[in-house]
Scaffold this active site. Sequence first.
Site, PDB file in Angstrom:
ATOM      1  N   ASP A  70       0.835  -1.218   0.000  1.00 16.85           N
ATOM      2  CA  ASP A  70       0.000   0.000   0.000  1.00 16.85           C
ATOM      3  C   ASP A  70       0.865   1.262   0.000  1.00 16.85           C
ATOM      4  O   ASP A  70       1.961   1.263   0.554  1.00 16.85           O
ATOM      5  CB  ASP A  70      -0.909  -0.031   1.244  1.00 16.85           C
ATOM      6  N   HIS A  96       3.009   3.346  -8.924  1.00 16.79           N
ATOM      7  CA  HIS A  96       2.796   1.920  -9.207  1.00 16.79           C
ATOM      8  C   HIS A  96       4.020   1.312  -9.899  1.00 16.79           C
ATOM      9  O   HIS A  96       4.413   0.191  -9.601  1.00 16.79           O
ATOM     10  CB  HIS A  96       1.544   1.723 -10.070  1.00 16.79           C
ATOM     11  N   LEU A 131      11.086 -20.600  -4.138  1.00 15.37           N
ATOM     12  CA  LEU A 131      10.083 -19.715  -3.519  1.00 15.37           C
ATOM     13  C   LEU A 131       8.738 -19.804  -4.258  1.00 15.37           C
ATOM     14  O   LEU A 131       8.720 -19.855  -5.489  1.00 15.37           O
ATOM     15  CB  LEU A 131      10.590 -18.272  -3.589  1.00 15.37           C
TER      16      LEU A 131
HETATM   17  C1  FPP Z   1      -1.745   0.276  -3.351  1.00 12.46           C
HETATM   18  O1  FPP Z   1      -1.309   1.581  -3.504  1.00 12.46           O
HETATM   19  C2  FPP Z   1      -1.269  -0.558  -4.416  1.00 12.46           C
HETATM   20  C3  FPP Z   1      -2.041  -1.093  -5.395  1.00 12.46           C
HETATM   21  C4  FPP Z   1      -3.479  -0.852  -5.534  1.00 12.46           C
HETATM   22  C5  FPP Z   1      -1.498  -1.921  -6.408  1.00 12.46           C
HETATM   23  C6  FPP Z   1      -0.248  -2.639  -6.037  1.00 12.46           C
HETATM   24  C7  FPP Z   1       0.439  -2.966  -7.270  1.00 12.46           C
HETATM   25  C8  FPP Z   1       1.784  -2.945  -7.448  1.00 12.46           C
HETATM   26  C9  FPP Z   1       2.755  -2.675  -6.400  1.00 12.46           C
HETATM   27  C10 FPP Z   1       2.357  -3.221  -8.741  1.00 12.46           C
HETATM   28  C11 FPP Z   1       1.611  -4.191  -9.538  1.00 12.46           C
HETATM   29  C12 FPP Z   1       2.217  -5.515  -9.487  1.00 12.46           C
HETATM   30  C13 FPP Z   1       1.763  -6.481 -10.267  1.00 12.46           C
HETATM   31  C14 FPP Z   1       2.387  -7.822 -10.274  1.00 12.46           C
HETATM   32  C15 FPP Z   1       0.613  -6.211 -11.130  1.00 12.46           C
HETATM   33  P1  FPP Z   1      -2.412   2.722  -3.606  1.00 12.46           P
HETATM   34  O2  FPP Z   1      -2.565   3.085  -5.031  1.00 12.46           O
HETATM   35  O3  FPP Z   1      -3.658   2.286  -2.936  1.00 12.46           O
HETATM   36  O4  FPP Z   1      -1.705   3.862  -2.805  1.00 12.46           O
HETATM   37  P2  FPP Z   1      -2.449   5.008  -1.979  1.00 12.46           P
HETATM   38  O5  FPP Z   1      -3.228   4.333  -0.890  1.00 12.46           O
HETATM   39  O6  FPP Z   1      -1.292   5.808  -1.459  1.00 12.46           O
HETATM   40  O7  FPP Z   1      -3.306   5.767  -2.943  1.00 12.46           O
END
Ligand code: FPP
Length: 251
Positions: free
Chosen positions: A25, A42, A136
């Site tokens: 997150d 991202h 893994l």
């Molecule tokens: C949360 O940050 C993260 C996500 C919704 C997506 C997580 C995805 C990745 C780390 C990369 C993708 C990896 C693959 C394998 C597809 P947020 O956008 O909710 O952050 P915020 O809460 O600060 O807005």
Amino acid sequence: MPEAEIQQTAPPAFDVPRHVAIIMDGNGRWAAARGLPRAEGHRRGVEALRRTIRAAGEIGIKIVTIFSFSAENWSRPASEIGELMGLLRRFVRNDLAELHKSNVRVRIIGERMGLDPDIGRLLIEAEELTKNNDGLILVVAFNYGARQEIVRAVQRVSEEIANGRMTAAGIDMDSITRFLDAPDIPDPDLIIRTSGEQRLSNFLLWQSAYSELVFVPTYWPDFDRATLESAIREYQQRERRFGGLVAQTGS
Ligand code: FPP
């Protein structure tokens, strides 16, 4: 009430957790803090993911589950959904060969129906290519929601009852577990959530019954081996009792 027995199957408290699940997150906030578009957060999140998989293998963790796209993420703007789908496509295309070479086995949990057909094919390709690897295990939770997973399992149990293969009175915890998306994967010992938020957000609700939860303030794109090790140290200080009693020495 009789004294609960000490669970002999619980891993010793000083152990490296066998299964670590991560709620990645804070990508958006990482980007906002730098005046960058969320998409950049991202993209940097994928780099953090690569670092984390490498570090987890080196530390001796056997299974890593990542929450990469939640069933609730569909409520985000179409442009961001497109970006996250694009990242998955690129992750599979760019990183799958390397993961395979590193003996990583990829597993996918979540709902496949409703995904773009090419995404569905990439997920199958990742699982198929790596299915004989014994290093893994990387469990990718994609289009995943824990309540939805439990509902699917209950539907399957209901079908078993309707077909006469089970009875309602015969339902136990194993009957549900058996129909979850990855029934052979042991429950997470440790769940880490980055960004300072302290909730599970519909992630592994069934499997987390006895998981240790560690919340770190770091935004996901800044997550690295040191952060992982510090979360593991916190886990190691916890006393896991699984509802039983603490092991007493000399008594
Ligand atoms: C949360 O940050 C993260 C996500 C919704 C997506 C997580 C995805 C990745 C780390 C990369 C993708 C990896 C693959 C394998 C597809 P947020 O956008 O909710 O952050 P915020 O809460 O600060 O807005």
